[in-house]
Every structure is written in structure tokens, then in C-alpha cells.
Enzyme design. Structure first.
Site, PDB file in Angstrom:
ATOM      1  N   CYS A  71       0.819  -1.213   0.000  1.00  0.00           N
ATOM      2  CA  CYS A  71       0.000   0.000   0.000  1.00  0.00           C
ATOM      3  C   CYS A  71       0.857   1.269   0.000  1.00  0.00           C
ATOM      4  CB  CYS A  71      -0.912   0.002   1.227  1.00  0.00           C
ATOM      5  SG  CYS A  71      -1.926   1.491   1.358  1.00  0.00           S
ATOM      6  N   LYS A  81      -9.689  -9.569   5.427  1.00  0.00           N
ATOM      7  CA  LYS A  81      -9.583  -8.583   6.500  1.00  0.00           C
ATOM      8  C   LYS A  81     -10.083  -9.172   7.821  1.00  0.00           C
ATOM      9  CE  LYS A  81     -10.465  -4.970   3.110  1.00  0.00           C
ATOM     10  NZ  LYS A  81     -11.431  -3.956   2.604  1.00  0.00           N
ATOM     11  N   GLU A 127      -7.022   6.928   7.443  1.00  0.00           N
ATOM     12  CA  GLU A 127      -6.777   7.841   6.330  1.00  0.00           C
ATOM     13  C   GLU A 127      -5.373   8.461   6.450  1.00  0.00           C
ATOM     14  OE1 GLU A 127      -8.537   8.580   3.364  1.00  0.00           O
ATOM     15  OE2 GLU A 127      -9.477   6.730   4.043  1.00  0.00           O
ATOM     16  N   SER A 128      -4.547   8.191   5.445  1.00  0.00           N
ATOM     17  CA  SER A 128      -3.130   8.576   5.504  1.00  0.00           C
ATOM     18  C   SER A 128      -2.936  10.080   5.652  1.00  0.00           C
ATOM     19  CB  SER A 128      -2.389   8.069   4.264  1.00  0.00           C
ATOM     20  OG  SER A 128      -2.888   8.682   3.087  1.00  0.00           O
TER      21      SER A 128
END
Length: 233
Positions: free
Chosen positions: A15, A42, A67-68
Site C-alpha cells: 500500500c 480482512k 486515512e493517511s
């Protein structure tokens, strides 16, 4: 670092958004643990802490951030060195180019997922156009380099380290040189090389990243995947 809370970065091996957070953590000298998951399967505990079912998630003192972009902003607020410009206008401009980086990631995904050669060529042309835009931005923001806005490594560099890493693998695939991604883009090539040499960028992925990415691309069932198959005798 004394007093630093325990940090756990919930990750997926390929990712690029996880890589962003790992780079920021490294740049700020923050100790952290990785917990790698398989996004195809998951676990329930992961879905409980990631409302969108995506990586990365950063666990901080028993609380979870997802959320990055949000995670990176949080880390820039709580730990030095600052990776954003101090001037509000320049900070906003840099954030805009960070969003541009996310658009490039989407274009890369469209390229490696293209179902046929015509779509592959079209997506390659779109990527080339984005890199031309980057070349123009570098001419404005960074006269001497080596980073996006000059000598100091910042958040835009954080975003583009994972972008360019894709091409360490993609550029070596059969026939990809025909797309001429980098022709005439000297500033972009120099920036890419500077990011690849940065310790935080190198350490954001495991040693088997390239092997894993090749396997992922080969399994896509796309036009690029077919280019990767051995030629029948």
C-alpha cells in the site's frame, strides 16, 4: 524518544498510503511497530478500527486514526521536524500537490488494471501527461532541488516517494520503455533519484516489496499482466 507513546502502524505490504505514514514516522524519529494484514481477508479486529476497511491505520495510545492524510497531518503537529512550510499559502499549495500525487496513484492503478492494449496505451499517455505537469511544477518550486521545494524534504516528497517506487518495477517490464515516461523530464528524474536515495523512503517497505509487486501485477489479468507472461516457444 522519552515520553513517546507506543505507535502501531497497521499495514498492507504494497500500500503506497501506508508508505507515506511510515516515511513520516521515520523522518520524525518516532519508534513504531508494524502490524501487516491481508486486505483480501480482512480480520474482524481490523474492520473494527478501520471504518472504510483500508490501510493505513495508526494506533496511538489505544485510539485509532485512519486515512493517511489525516495521520500524516497529526504526526506533523505532534513531532518535529515540521514537514510542511510555515507560510499558510505555501502550505496550502503543497497540500494541493499532495492531492495531485493521489491522482497520479489513481492513474497508476488504472494503468496496471487496463483490460486491453488500447486502454493500456491511453492510460500510459495520461501518466506521461501528469509527469510533464510535475516537471513544470518542479521548475517553479525547486530551482536547485534535490526535493520538491528545494533542499528540505517535505510532505510532497513523502507522497511522491511511493509514487516513483512503482516505476522501479514497472520500468523493467517487457515493452514498457515504449511509453517514454521520463523523456526530457530531467528535473523529475533527479527528484525521483533523490527520493529513492532517502533512508526513510527506502525503509518504508520490506526487502521483498519488488517481488511482491511483480506478483501482484502478474495476477491482475490485465494487459500489463499479459505482457509479463513468458513468450511461448
Amino acid at each position: 524518544m522519552a515520553g513517546t507513546p507506543a505507535l502501531t502502524l497497521v499495514s498492507h505490504a504494497l500500500c503506497p498510503y501506508v508508505q507515506r505514514v511510515a516515511i513520516v514516522l521515520q523522518e520524525k524519529g518516532l519508534a513504531f511497530e508494524r502490524r501487516t494484514i491481508d486486505l483480501a481477508r480482512k480480520p474482524d479486529w481490523f474492520l473494527a478500527i478501520s471504518p472504510l476497511g483500508k490501510t493505513p491505520v495508526l494506533q496511538v495510545r489505544g485510539q485509532s486514526l485512519f486515512e493517511s492524510a489525516v495521520i500524516c497531518e497529526y504526526l506533523d503537529e505532534v513531532a518535529m521536524p515540521a514537514l510542511h512550510p510555515q507560510d499558510p499559502l505555501q502550505r496550502a499549495r503543497h497540500r494541493a500537490w499532495m492531492e495531485f500525487g493521489s491522482t497520479v496513484l489513481n492513474a497508476i492503478g488504472a494503468f496496471y488494471s487496463a483490460p486491453d492494449e488500447a486502454a493500456l496505451q491511453a492510460r500510459a499517455t495520461e501518466l506521461r501527461a501528469r509527469f510533464v505537469q510535475l516537471e513544470e511544477a518542479l521548475a517553479e518550486f525547486s530551482v536547485a532541488g534535490p526535493y520538491f521545494a528545494g533542499p528540505d524534504f517535505g510532505m510532497v516528497d513523502v507522497v511522491f516517494g511511493p509514487v516513483f517506487r512503482y516505476f522501479d518495477v514497472i520500468d523493467e517490464l517487457p515493452g514498457v520503455d515504449e511509453f517514454q515516461w521520463w523523456q526530457g523530464l530531467a528535473r523529475t528524474q533527479q527528484w525521483r533519484a533523490a527520493l529513492a536515495a532517502r533512508a526513510s523512503v527506502r525503509q518504508a517497505v520490506a526487502a521483498d516489496y519488488a517481488e511482491g509487486l511483480r506478483a501482484f501485477l502478474r495476477a491482475r489479468g490485465s494487459a500489463l499482466s499479459r505482457r509479463m507472461q513468458p513468450v511461448a516457444a
